[in-house]
Design an enzyme around this catalytic site. Structure first.
Site, PDB file in Angstrom:
ATOM      1  N   HIS A 194     -57.135  92.523 -13.018  1.00  0.00           N
ATOM      2  CA  HIS A 194     -58.074  92.339 -14.134  1.00  0.00           C
ATOM      3  C   HIS A 194     -57.466  92.959 -15.400  1.00  0.00           C
ATOM      4  CE1 HIS A 194     -61.589  92.727 -16.676  1.00  0.00           C
ATOM      5  NE2 HIS A 194     -62.152  91.805 -15.925  1.00  0.00           N
ATOM      6  N   SER A 197     -67.204  86.380 -21.339  1.00  0.00           N
ATOM      7  CA  SER A 197     -68.494  86.106 -21.995  1.00  0.00           C
ATOM      8  C   SER A 197     -69.194  84.853 -21.467  1.00  0.00           C
ATOM      9  CB  SER A 197     -68.320  86.028 -23.514  1.00  0.00           C
ATOM     10  OG  SER A 197     -67.859  87.271 -24.013  1.00  0.00           O
ATOM     11  N   ASN A 216     -68.628  90.361 -11.457  1.00  0.00           N
ATOM     12  CA  ASN A 216     -67.853  91.599 -11.450  1.00  0.00           C
ATOM     13  C   ASN A 216     -68.703  92.663 -12.129  1.00  0.00           C
ATOM     14  OD1 ASN A 216     -66.046  93.682 -11.894  1.00  0.00           O
ATOM     15  ND2 ASN A 216     -64.734  92.531 -13.317  1.00  0.00           N
ATOM     16  N   GLU A 250     -58.617  94.728 -17.651  1.00  0.00           N
ATOM     17  CA  GLU A 250     -58.971  96.132 -17.897  1.00  0.00           C
ATOM     18  C   GLU A 250     -58.085  97.060 -17.069  1.00  0.00           C
ATOM     19  OE1 GLU A 250     -63.149  95.709 -17.149  1.00  0.00           O
ATOM     20  OE2 GLU A 250     -63.344  94.546 -18.996  1.00  0.00           O
ATOM     21  N   GLY A 270     -66.192  90.527 -22.737  1.00  0.00           N
ATOM     22  CA  GLY A 270     -67.150  91.504 -23.246  1.00  0.00           C
ATOM     23  C   GLY A 270     -67.340  91.444 -24.752  1.00  0.00           C
ATOM     24  N   LYS A 279     -68.031  95.735 -12.503  1.00  0.00           N
ATOM     25  CA  LYS A 279     -67.228  96.769 -13.182  1.00  0.00           C
ATOM     26  C   LYS A 279     -67.779  98.169 -12.844  1.00  0.00           C
ATOM     27  CE  LYS A 279     -65.924  93.415 -16.624  1.00  0.00           C
ATOM     28  NZ  LYS A 279     -65.532  93.106 -18.003  1.00  0.00           N
ATOM     29  N   GLU A 325     -58.812  84.584 -17.813  1.00  0.00           N
ATOM     30  CA  GLU A 325     -59.700  85.413 -18.614  1.00  0.00           C
ATOM     31  C   GLU A 325     -59.002  85.812 -19.910  1.00  0.00           C
ATOM     32  OE1 GLU A 325     -62.940  87.327 -16.075  1.00  0.00           O
ATOM     33  OE2 GLU A 325     -61.242  88.693 -16.059  1.00  0.00           O
TER      34      GLU A 325
HETATM   35  P1  PGA Z   1     -67.644  89.505 -19.441  1.00  0.00           P
HETATM   36  O1  PGA Z   1     -66.484  90.001 -18.460  1.00  0.00           O
HETATM   37  O2  PGA Z   1     -68.357  88.386 -18.748  1.00  0.00           O
HETATM   38  O3  PGA Z   1     -68.496  90.707 -19.663  1.00  0.00           O
HETATM   39  O4  PGA Z   1     -66.960  89.027 -20.701  1.00  0.00           O
HETATM   40  C1  PGA Z   1     -65.743  89.098 -17.698  1.00  0.00           C
HETATM   41  C2  PGA Z   1     -64.736  89.812 -16.849  1.00  0.00           C
HETATM   42  O5  PGA Z   1     -64.190  90.833 -17.303  1.00  0.00           O
HETATM   43  O6  PGA Z   1     -64.473  89.413 -15.707  1.00  0.00           O
END
Ligand code: PGA
Length: 253
Positions: free
Chosen positions: A97, A215, A11, A99, A175, A13, A169
């Site tokens: 997601h 992560s 992803n 976010e 992140g 983003k 997640e």
């Molecule tokens: P990350 O994000 O690997 O940067 O922690 C994962 C995600 O949001 O799908």
């Protein structure tokens, strides 16, 4: 035992201009040519989907979107529909997601409408669920996930959900560099599989891929993938570099 095909999904983003996206996908296609035993997906920003999908072409790299809107067309400034995604070669879509839930007001109800749109147009939906740090600390993880799954999948039959991918997640791991331990991931994935079994039967529960995100890096992918109920990964930060992403795809198997 299980014969679910692993899925490693990247992803991107809101990263990469169109030309950066093209350069990265070229490199990924080149490096992963030989990989045929798992599914690989990249979700670039909307504006790059068309060119990235063109480059991925008939390769083993599938393209996904990071979001969609549930209507087919209309006066919805700034939105993108499922048929539009299909028309540029998208096969997957990430839905709900954290976010999007956190910053763009998505709720289980809007997630459910987006799931409906994805299913109606035969896109493979990656439904994201996960608890916050506070919810984990107060031992609400399972009840939060139970609610997200039930509401997100409300009104669907098991036939509708044949392509479903669930992405667990934990918000506290996205992140942040804090990964769930492989045992923590396994515990939750097991719970989710049993939840699917209870609501949609054993066949769907056994065939549904439940992937982990938060992560994921080359140095933790092997232990995550060694878990019985971890069927893949949704990778954010570490998917931005072709080299790192390809290392994750080449996890030990
Ligand atoms: P990350 O994000 O690997 O940067 O922690 C994962 C995600 O949001 O799908």
């Amino acid at each position: 035992m299980e014969n679910r095909r692993s899925l490693i999904a990247g992803n991107w983003k809101m990263f990469k201009t169109s030309s950066d996206a093209i350069d990265t996908v070229k490199e990924i296609v080149r490096r992963l040519k030989q990989v045929i035993d798992i599914d690989i997906m990249i979700a670039p920003p909307f504006i790059s989907i068309s060119s990235v999908a063109y480059i991925a072409g008939q390769s083993n790299i599938a393209i996904g979107a990071q979001n969609l809107f549930w209507e087919k067309e209309g006066a919805y400034t700034g939105e993108i529909s499922a048929p539009m995604l299909l028309s540029v070669g998208c096969r997957y879509v990430i839905i709900g997601h954290s976010e999007r839930r956190q910053y763009f007001g998505e709720t289980d109800e809007t997630v459910n409408k987006k799931m409906r749109a994805a299913i109606n147009y035969d896109l493979t939906p990656i439904l994201c669920i996960g608890e916050s740090e506070k919810e984990r600390e107060s031992k609400d993880t399972f009840s939060v996930l139970d609610k997200q799954v039930k509401k997100g999948l409300k009104g669907f039959s098991k036939e509708n959900l044949k392509k479903l991918v669930l992405a667990y997640e934990p918000i506290w791991a996205i992140g942040t560099g804090k990964t769930a331990t492989s045992n923590q991931a396994q515990e939750v994935h097991r719970f989710l599989r049993l939840l699917l079994e209870k609501n949609f039967g054993n066949m769907l529960a056994e065939s549904t891929r439940i992937i982990y995100g938060g992560s994921v890096k080359p140095d933790n992918i092997n232990e995550l993938m060694a878990m019985d109920d971890v069927d893949g990964a949704l990778v954010g930060g570490a998917s931005l570099s072709a080299e790192t992403f390809c290392k994750i795809v080449n996890f030990k198997r």
